[in-house]
Enzyme design. Structure first.
Site, PDB file in Angstrom:
ATOM      1  N   GLU A   7      40.108  52.225  54.368  1.00 28.13           N
ATOM      2  CA  GLU A   7      39.830  51.425  55.544  1.00 28.13           C
ATOM      3  C   GLU A   7      39.571  52.268  56.785  1.00 28.13           C
ATOM      4  O   GLU A   7      39.814  51.689  57.885  1.00 28.13           O
ATOM      5  CB  GLU A   7      41.066  50.628  55.518  1.00 28.13           C
ATOM      6  CG  GLU A   7      42.330  51.095  55.913  1.00 28.13           C
ATOM      7  CD  GLU A   7      43.852  50.219  55.765  1.00 28.13           C
ATOM      8  OE1 GLU A   7      43.861  49.837  56.894  1.00 28.13           O
ATOM      9  OE2 GLU A   7      44.405  49.915  55.105  1.00 28.13           O
ATOM     10  N   CYS A  39      45.293  48.451  51.833  1.00 25.31           N
ATOM     11  CA  CYS A  39      46.061  49.621  51.224  1.00 25.31           C
ATOM     12  C   CYS A  39      45.890  49.308  49.631  1.00 25.31           C
ATOM     13  O   CYS A  39      46.501  50.179  49.123  1.00 25.31           O
ATOM     14  CB  CYS A  39      47.594  49.714  51.635  1.00 25.31           C
ATOM     15  SG  CYS A  39      47.542  49.903  53.336  1.00 25.31           S
ATOM     16  N   HIS A  96      53.576  50.943  46.779  1.00 24.66           N
ATOM     17  CA  HIS A  96      52.859  51.244  47.881  1.00 24.66           C
ATOM     18  C   HIS A  96      54.052  51.198  49.132  1.00 24.66           C
ATOM     19  O   HIS A  96      54.715  50.319  49.080  1.00 24.66           O
ATOM     20  CB  HIS A  96      51.829  50.160  48.384  1.00 24.66           C
ATOM     21  CG  HIS A  96      51.401  50.112  49.860  1.00 24.66           C
ATOM     22  ND1 HIS A  96      50.745  51.345  50.457  1.00 24.66           N
ATOM     23  CD2 HIS A  96      51.539  49.097  50.553  1.00 24.66           C
ATOM     24  CE1 HIS A  96      50.616  50.871  51.628  1.00 24.66           C
ATOM     25  NE2 HIS A  96      50.801  49.544  51.908  1.00 24.66           N
TER      26      HIS A  96
END
Lengths: 81, 418
Positions: free
Chosen positions: B83, B115, B249
């Site tokens: 990103e 993400c 994550h």
């Protein structure tokens, strides 16, 4: 469950998650952020409250209330639908 | 017998400079009475001669260099997951492919979904291998992200305040093939959950905005629903028993801990002591590297896998559950098998030792970097970079065959191995 009972559940959960607040008066015009709770604690309190009042909802549906009173209003409305 | 597919080799590049996150929070005047519960320690800060390309190449080069010429020629796809893009058209993969010296018969592209991008890239690569359309082919999947925003004034600092302490920088390179030494993906074992939500975003090249509460709520919802989708597909899947370890994550450790608690209560009505013990045993090993680098976006779940393999005692193959979430939002719960052999291969990359060698920034140095006067901005046409803004960091960077950004000529980024 009526709205004030839900508010009492929220306050109870706040005191359970953050024992430092056990003795501090908490009023419904305050927000959890104003009480010094971080985002992880705030979500834990909402999750515990949902469990205590027997609601199973996506968490994102509970985003938006500016203080504890508004959160109680929203939960009360959700519990009636 | 089924084809195997997954991660053959994995490396992390954690940058050249770091910052103490507690000091940053004190400096910003953030009132965090229970800071330790957030499980943050350090974060990597990108220097002016670093960009998403240098991070990516520095992560991937050791993996590519270790291959024979024959194996290197079989890398037929380079997927960059980010990103932190530097151009709307030209993908980061084109630069990375060039500086890694890969063959021309190769698919080059970039993918984005906050993400979640790294898992999207890994699954694309795994499915390419499993398709059998090019037997023996390999794919290189690289997650590279850095947070470098133009904090020109107090308003910009305020907008970024919700994630400045956790935003890091780093790259994870993964060689994906039919010899998956590091992680053998469980075929068909995955679950997704996605929906439109405006929790965090990068509305411009140098800005990030978001709502910490909404982001956390979306993450929690996705974690529960992606796992339930996984369980729908996989007979007998049980969150407590199926996975010896877990990697989620990790925006910051406290968020992962919150998600684990959420799932354990929702699925099993587990008690706090049991939840804590399970977190320490199965999830906390995956936080070891993320606590030092900060949130690396698409790479963070694989940084978790690397941290896990660096830190656990592994005597026999075991199953790891992975959860990836990307704001906006999309998520996936999936799994794979790790082995002692894969662990030795991963440990040979000496990732923690490399993090130890980063330059520790003072707050003054950090604030100076944030002004961004030395940094190439999105859309800039021509520029040259003075690499020695922080002389000690530049000194330490050289002599290790790493890539450095030198400048721009007609929008074309110029790099050099130093």
């Amino acid at each position: 469950m009526d709205r004030d009972t839900i508010l009492a559940v929220i306050v109870g959960q706040i005191r359970e998650v953050v024992p430092e607040l056990a003795e501090r008066p908490i009023v419904e015009t305050e927000s959890m952020a104003e009480l010094g709770l971080d985002s992880i604690e705030r979500s834990e309190i909402i999750m515990n409250t949902l469990e205590a009042i027997g609601l199973d909802l996506p968490m994102v549906q509970l985003h938006g209330p500016k203080n504890l009173g508004e959160l109680a209003d929203l939960l009360h409305a959700k519990s009636r639908t | 017998m089924d084809l195997a597919a997954g991660i053959e080799a994995l490396n992390v590049y954690g940058g050249a400079a770091s910052l103490d996150v507690r000091q940053l929070c004190l400096h910003r005047g953030l009132d965090m009475p229970r800071f330790d519960n957030l499980l943050m320690r350090e974060k990597t800060v990108a220097l002016p001669f670093e960009d998403p390309v240098t991070f990516a190449v520095n992560a991937a080069k050791p993996l590519v260099d270790a291959l024979s010429a024959k194996d290197r020629s079989r890398i037929e796809m380079v997927v960059t997951c980010t990103e932190s893009g530097i151009d709307f058209g030209k993908s980061l993969s084109t630069y990375i492919h060039h500086y890694l010296g890969l063959a021309g018969n190769c698919r080059l592209f970039e993918i984005k979904q906050a993400c979640y991008s790294g898992t999207a890239g890994l699954q694309m690569a795994v499915n390419f291998i499993l398709s059998g359309t090019s037997p023996g082919a390999k794919a290189l999947v690289i997650c590279t992200d850095l947070s470098r925003f133009a904090l020109a004034d107090a308003a910009a600092v305020q907008e970024w305040a919700y994630s400045e302490p956790s935003s890091g920088a780093g790259a994870v390179a993964m060689l994906v093939s039919d010899t998956p030494h590091v992680l053998r993906i469980d075929q068909g074992a995955y679950g997704n959950h996605g929906f439109e939500v405006m929790d965090t975003c990068r509305p411009g090249p140098d800005t990030e905005a978001g709502d910490a509460d909404l982001s956390l709520m979306a993450y929690l919802d996705c974690c529960e629903r992606a796992f339930k989708d996984y369980a729908r597909r996989v007979d007998g899947a049980d969150f407590r028993d199926t996975f010896a370890y877990l990697c989620f994550h990790t925006p910051f450790g406290g968020m992962v801990k919150g998600a684990h608690r959420h799932l354990m209560r929702k699925l099993f009505k587990a008690k706090p002591d049991d939840i804590e013990a399970d977190f320490v045993r199965r999830l906390s090993p995956s936080l070891s590297l993320g606590q030092r680098v900060g949130n690396t976006a698409g790479g963070s779940v694989f940084l978790g896998l690397a941290g896990l393999l660096e830190s656990i005692d592994l005597a026999a193959p075991c199953r790891v559950g992975l959860f990836s979430y990307g704001s906006g939002c999309c998520s996936e719960f999936y799994s794979g098998v790790v082995t002692p052999d894969g662990q030795s291969r991963l440990r040979a990359q000496a990732i923690s030792a490399q993090l130890d060698r980063r330059h520790l920034l003072s707050l003054d140095q950090y604030e100076e970097l944030l002004k961004g006067t030395q940094v190439i901005r999105f859309g800039q046409k021509d520029a040259s970079i003075a690499p020695d803004t922080i002389p000690a960091a530049w000194e330490a960077y050289q002599g290790q065959g790493r890539l450095a950004l030198e400048g721009m000529v007609g929008y074309h980024r110029q790099y050099r191995f130093v």
